[in-house]
Design a protein around this motif. Structure first.
Motif, PDB file in Angstrom:
ATOM      1  N   VAL A  23       0.849  -1.184   0.000  1.00 24.50           N
ATOM      2  CA  VAL A  23       0.000   0.000   0.000  1.00 24.50           C
ATOM      3  C   VAL A  23       0.890   1.242   0.000  1.00 24.50           C
ATOM      4  N   GLY A  24       2.053   1.100   0.609  1.00 19.21           N
ATOM      5  CA  GLY A  24       3.007   2.194   0.658  1.00 19.21           C
ATOM      6  C   GLY A  24       4.206   1.836   1.501  1.00 19.21           C
ATOM      7  N   VAL A  25       5.190   2.719   1.479  1.00 23.39           N
ATOM      8  CA  VAL A  25       6.447   2.544   2.215  1.00 23.39           C
ATOM      9  C   VAL A  25       6.647   3.753   3.115  1.00 23.39           C
ATOM     10  N   MET A  26       6.995   3.499   4.370  1.00 23.85           N
ATOM     11  CA  MET A  26       7.385   4.585   5.271  1.00 23.85           C
ATOM     12  C   MET A  26       8.893   4.542   5.436  1.00 23.85           C
ATOM     13  N   LEU A  27       9.530   5.677   5.186  1.00 23.91           N
ATOM     14  CA  LEU A  27      10.988   5.775   5.260  1.00 23.91           C
ATOM     15  C   LEU A  27      11.344   6.847   6.280  1.00 23.91           C
TER      16      LEU A  27
END
Length: 460
Positions: free
Chosen positions: A434-438
């Motif tokens: 769904v997405g990437v948190m960096l």
């Protein structure tokens, strides 16, 4: 090959993070957490991220969501740690009149693209295996939020014998040279001394001694003059590509075995493997098998689309440097199967494994190929949890960075993947992002895909 002005313009648009400097809290609501501390899932959790770190994890009743937080629905979704590729090569500046595959005058532009490719595939941490000041500078830029890219832990330059296999690597013959190399790498901030094939036994042992004096472990290949058992006796911290195992698995025979790859693969005596595995386990040595580099280069349209995202000059350098790569598919298949069997034996015997790819290589693409390696580990007998652990919590354990990354735990860097399906059921679900948190910055999957699409439209 120089990039056009259009490409440089696209590079600027694509690679500048959308949320540099923003410290807004983020809350994942009603999410299933895959903490990677064990093979379990915590259902209906709220995870709050603040200032780039995981600030709170708990039920709706126990966690207060900040009023100004960005709320991301986690219903039916799974939150796991970002992946770590434990064997990569970022690009170094090229020397004058030197041809080096992993070095270029366009290293800045190429590294920005590689950084995006890793993050867009959920890879938020890497171990770079050939150090240079330019890569240390890149790591600082990434950590400062100036660029999209994974957190980089880097070894120093390659330490090889004479003549070196690769231009630009460091030749070590004496104890004094080994001591100077260790001092220089410690001062620069590298995490380990990397050893290579042509080191003499004396030079290797000098590097081991020098590394201990500087607090730097030995990682890399098993030099031919040292052999696997010599490396294990020295407690080499990691062995890359299973180097040394093929030679150690040769039968005891009076008649010499031809040194060709095919002959060595055909002569493997797997009855020797259990003893080697126990020696590996006892030594504390980790293995990063990079099984993916033994696989054939795919020819499907998906591969071609992904290859088009790689800087063309980088692809061309590796084609030039490895003109015969993939020309012996039968031997490649045999090598892959042998290495799968060795990896399976190491796992079953309790020896420690790391997930890595050796990207970029003609058949190993930054980011994408780590998912192939997850599947390779499952083929070698690991469960999905065990395979993912080799690229999350075990990677952090290896680097002694358990307080920084590797699990979904309060206080750790907020390097996270939000998935549509449970990764512990199937490693292929790690690609259903769904997405990437960096480091606390949220990149929705649509945004990452737009950035990749812009890369594929570049002009040269």
């Amino acid at each position: 090959m120089r990039y056009s002005l259009l490409f440089i313009f696209i590079l600027i648009l694509v690679l500048i993070p959308v949320a540099v400097g923003q410290q807004r809290s983020v809350a994942f609501i009603d999410v299933s957490v895959v903490p990677m501390e064990s093979a379990h899932v915590l259902s209906h959790q709220i995870v709050v991220v603040r200032d780039g770190r995981i600030a709170a994890i708990g039920s709706r009743d126990s966690v207060q969501v900040p009023a100004d937080a960005l709320r991301i629905s986690g219903k039916g979704r799974y939150l796991m740690p970002g992946l770590a590729d434990m064997h990569v090569h970022f690009i170094r500046p090229s020397g004058l009149n030197q041809f080096q595959m992993s070095a270029s005058s366009d290293y800045v532009a190429e590294n920005k693209i590689l950084g995006l490719l890793y993050v867009a595939n959920g890879v938020t941490t890497v171990r770079n295996m050939w150090g240079h000041q330019a890569i240390l500078d890149l790591a600082k830029d990434i950590d400062a939020g100036n660029l999209i890219g994974p957190h980089i832990y880097s070894t120093g330059p390659i330490n090889d014998g004479v003549p070196q296999i690769w231009q630009g690597s460091r030749a070590i013959e004496t104890a004094a040279e080994a001591e100077e190399a260790a001092r220089a790498d410690k001062k620069a901030g590298y995490i380990a001394l990397k050893v290579y094939d042509r080191l003499s036994a004396d030079a290797y042992n000098s590097l081991v001694t020098a590394g201990k004096s500087q607090g730097l472990p030995i990682v890399g290949h098993v030099p031919s003059a040292v052999g696997l058992r010599g490396a294990l006796a020295a407690h080499q911290y990691s062995v890359e590509h299973l180097t040394g195992y093929l030679a150690a698995l040769q039968p005891n025979t009076v008649v010499p075995i031809p040194s060709s790859s095919q002959a060595l693969l055909q002569a493997v005596d797997f009855t020797k493997l259990p003893e080697l595995v126990q020696e590996t386990k006892a030594s504390g040595t980790w293995n990063c098998p990079t099984l993916v580099v033994k696989q054939s280069i795919p020819e499907d349209t998906q591969w071609q689309h992904r290859l088009a995202l790689i800087p063309p000059a980088l692809v061309e350098r590796y084609r030039k440097g490895y003109p015969n790569w993939g020309t012996k598919p039968d031997i490649d298949r045999m090598a892959y199967q042998v290495n799968i069997a060795i990896t399976k034996g190491l796992h079953e015997g309790g020896a420690k494994l790391l997930l890595g790819t050796d990207a970029y290589k003609p058949n190993a693409l930054p980011g994408f190929s780590l998912h192939d390696e997850l599947r390779n580990f499952v083929s070698a007998g690991l469960t999905p949890y065990e395979a993912i652990r080799a690229g999350t919590s075990d990677a952090a354990l290896f680097l002694n960075q358990q307080n920084e990354f590797g699990t979904v735990t309060v206080g750790l860097r907020a390097d996270l993947l939000l998935l549509e399906a449970n990764p512990l059921e199937n490693v292929a679900n790690v690609t259903k992002r769904v997405g990437v948190m960096l480091r606390g910055t949220w990149f929705p999957e649509e945004d990452l895909q737009k950035r990749l699409s812009s890369l594929s439209s570049r002009s040269n």
